[in-house]
Scaffold this motif. Structure first.
Motif, PDB file in Angstrom:
ATOM      1  N   GLU A 248       0.875  -1.106  -0.174  1.00 29.56           N
ATOM      2  CA  GLU A 248       0.089   0.340   0.147  1.00 29.56           C
ATOM      3  C   GLU A 248       0.722   1.565  -0.155  1.00 29.56           C
ATOM      4  N   GLN A 261       4.234  -0.513   3.988  1.00 33.41           N
ATOM      5  CA  GLN A 261       2.941  -1.474   5.478  1.00 33.41           C
ATOM      6  C   GLN A 261       1.910  -2.114   3.545  1.00 33.41           C
ATOM      7  N   LYS A 263      -1.750  -3.940   2.318  1.00 36.56           N
ATOM      8  CA  LYS A 263      -3.521  -3.270   2.112  1.00 36.56           C
ATOM      9  C   LYS A 263      -3.958  -3.980   2.985  1.00 36.56           C
ATOM     10  N   ASP A 264      -2.812  -4.603   3.635  1.00 38.98           N
ATOM     11  CA  ASP A 264      -4.102  -5.661   4.962  1.00 38.98           C
ATOM     12  C   ASP A 264      -3.577  -5.190   6.542  1.00 38.98           C
ATOM     13  N   GLY A 265      -3.062  -3.802   6.175  1.00 39.81           N
ATOM     14  CA  GLY A 265      -1.679  -3.216   7.577  1.00 39.81           C
ATOM     15  C   GLY A 265      -1.231  -4.043   8.293  1.00 39.81           C
ATOM     16  N   GLN A 266      -0.633  -5.016   7.672  1.00 41.31           N
ATOM     17  CA  GLN A 266       0.430  -5.540   8.184  1.00 41.31           C
ATOM     18  C   GLN A 266       1.854  -4.144   7.754  1.00 41.31           C
ATOM     19  N   LYS A 267       2.641  -5.011   7.870  1.00 45.27           N
ATOM     20  CA  LYS A 267       4.191  -3.429   8.366  1.00 45.27           C
ATOM     21  C   LYS A 267       5.646  -4.817   8.409  1.00 45.27           C
TER      22      LYS A 267
END
Length: 283
Positions: A248, A261, A263-267
């Protein structure tokens, strides 16, 4: 959050080759690919029982001692691939209107084949194809020049490159060749670099043409065969290749990239040991 030494966005052959090199150097590397298979333009896919390779139609310089062969050996993946030599009498076909012009392997064979078909242009054909070969040789020579004396003599060592480097392909061909059909045949490999003759950089076209002067080879499994060897090379050296990973955004801090990051928010954050840890591949 996961920590890696290097995060590579995109699993084209450039990204995979980089990943192999970094993993072999001891880094913890992850390659992120948004598609469901790795490889970028080199991947293969099945459709109605047939395999398609959108980017890899043929590969040149695969013979022992040639540069592509050396590249694969340097990456440690040469033994994981099998290449088949395409018909040396006609590894490529130019279909122009109702005419078919076959391109044979070997620059001398190419010169003779074109000269038989366009006898009035024989002298021009020999001169032009010799120029293409010389420009390509000089282009490859430049990174190898070492020391003050060799560098100061660059203009003499690369005189053909220097003379034509700033001109588009269309102009250079036009200066040497008069027959319009012959010009089209000599420009046919524009499809390999994707630019029309009036936009293509002449030395780039020379490097593409010379890449295939000794003929073409096709990999077993299509382009996917090359990708499989490369992804296995990454994994064999401790790296990871992850598909269906949509990035993202690249995380920034003090104008420096510090991670990504999904798209599912995982970093995913690279270790702070390396100053430029995020690579984005476009090959």
């Amino acid at each position: 959050m996961e920590n890696f030494d290097t995060i590579i966005i995109g699993s084209g052959v450039g990204g995979l080759a980089t990943a192999i090199c970094l993993a072999r150097a001891g880094q913890k590397v992850v390659v992120l690919e948004q598609h469901y298979v790795p490889g970028g333009w080199s991947h293969s896919f099945m459709l109605n029982g047939h395999r398609f390779s959108p980017g890899v139609h043929y590969v040149g310089l695969i013979d022992e001692g040639d540069s592509t062969n050396d590249l694969y050996r340097g990456l440690g993946i040469a033994n994981d691939m099998v290449f088949f030599r395409m018909n040396p009498e006609a590894y490529e076909h130019c279909l122009i209107g109702d005419e078919t012009i076959n391109i044979p392997a070997g620059i001398d064979n190419f010169k003779k084949a074109l000269s038989r078909r366009y006898p009035k242009e024989e002298k021009n054909i020999n001169k032009y194809l010799t120029l293409v070969q010389n420009v390509s040789i000089e282009l490859q020579l430049m990174p190898k020049l070492k020391g003050w004396w060799q560098k100061i003599t660059v203009p003499f060592r690369t005189k053909n490159f220097g003379k034509y480097a700033l001109f588009p392909l269309k102009k250079v061909v036009g200066w040497h060749i008069k027959d319009e059909m012959l010009k089209t045949v000599l420009n046919i490999q524009c499809g390999d670099h994707g630019l029309s003759p009036n936009r293509a950089c002449f030395p780039v076209h020379c490097s593409v043409m010379s890449h295939y002067f000794n003929g073409g080879f096709y990999p077993m499994g299509g382009g996917g065969g090359i990708v499989k060897a490369m992804t296995n090379g990454v994994k064999r050296n401790g790296g990871e290749v992850r598909v269906k990973q949509s990035v993202e955004k690249i995380l920034m801090e003090n104008n420096k990239a510090i991670g990504i990051q999904l798209k599912d928010g995982q970093k995913l954050l690279p270790k702070q040991l390396f100053p430029t840890p995020i690579l984005q591949s476009h090959t």
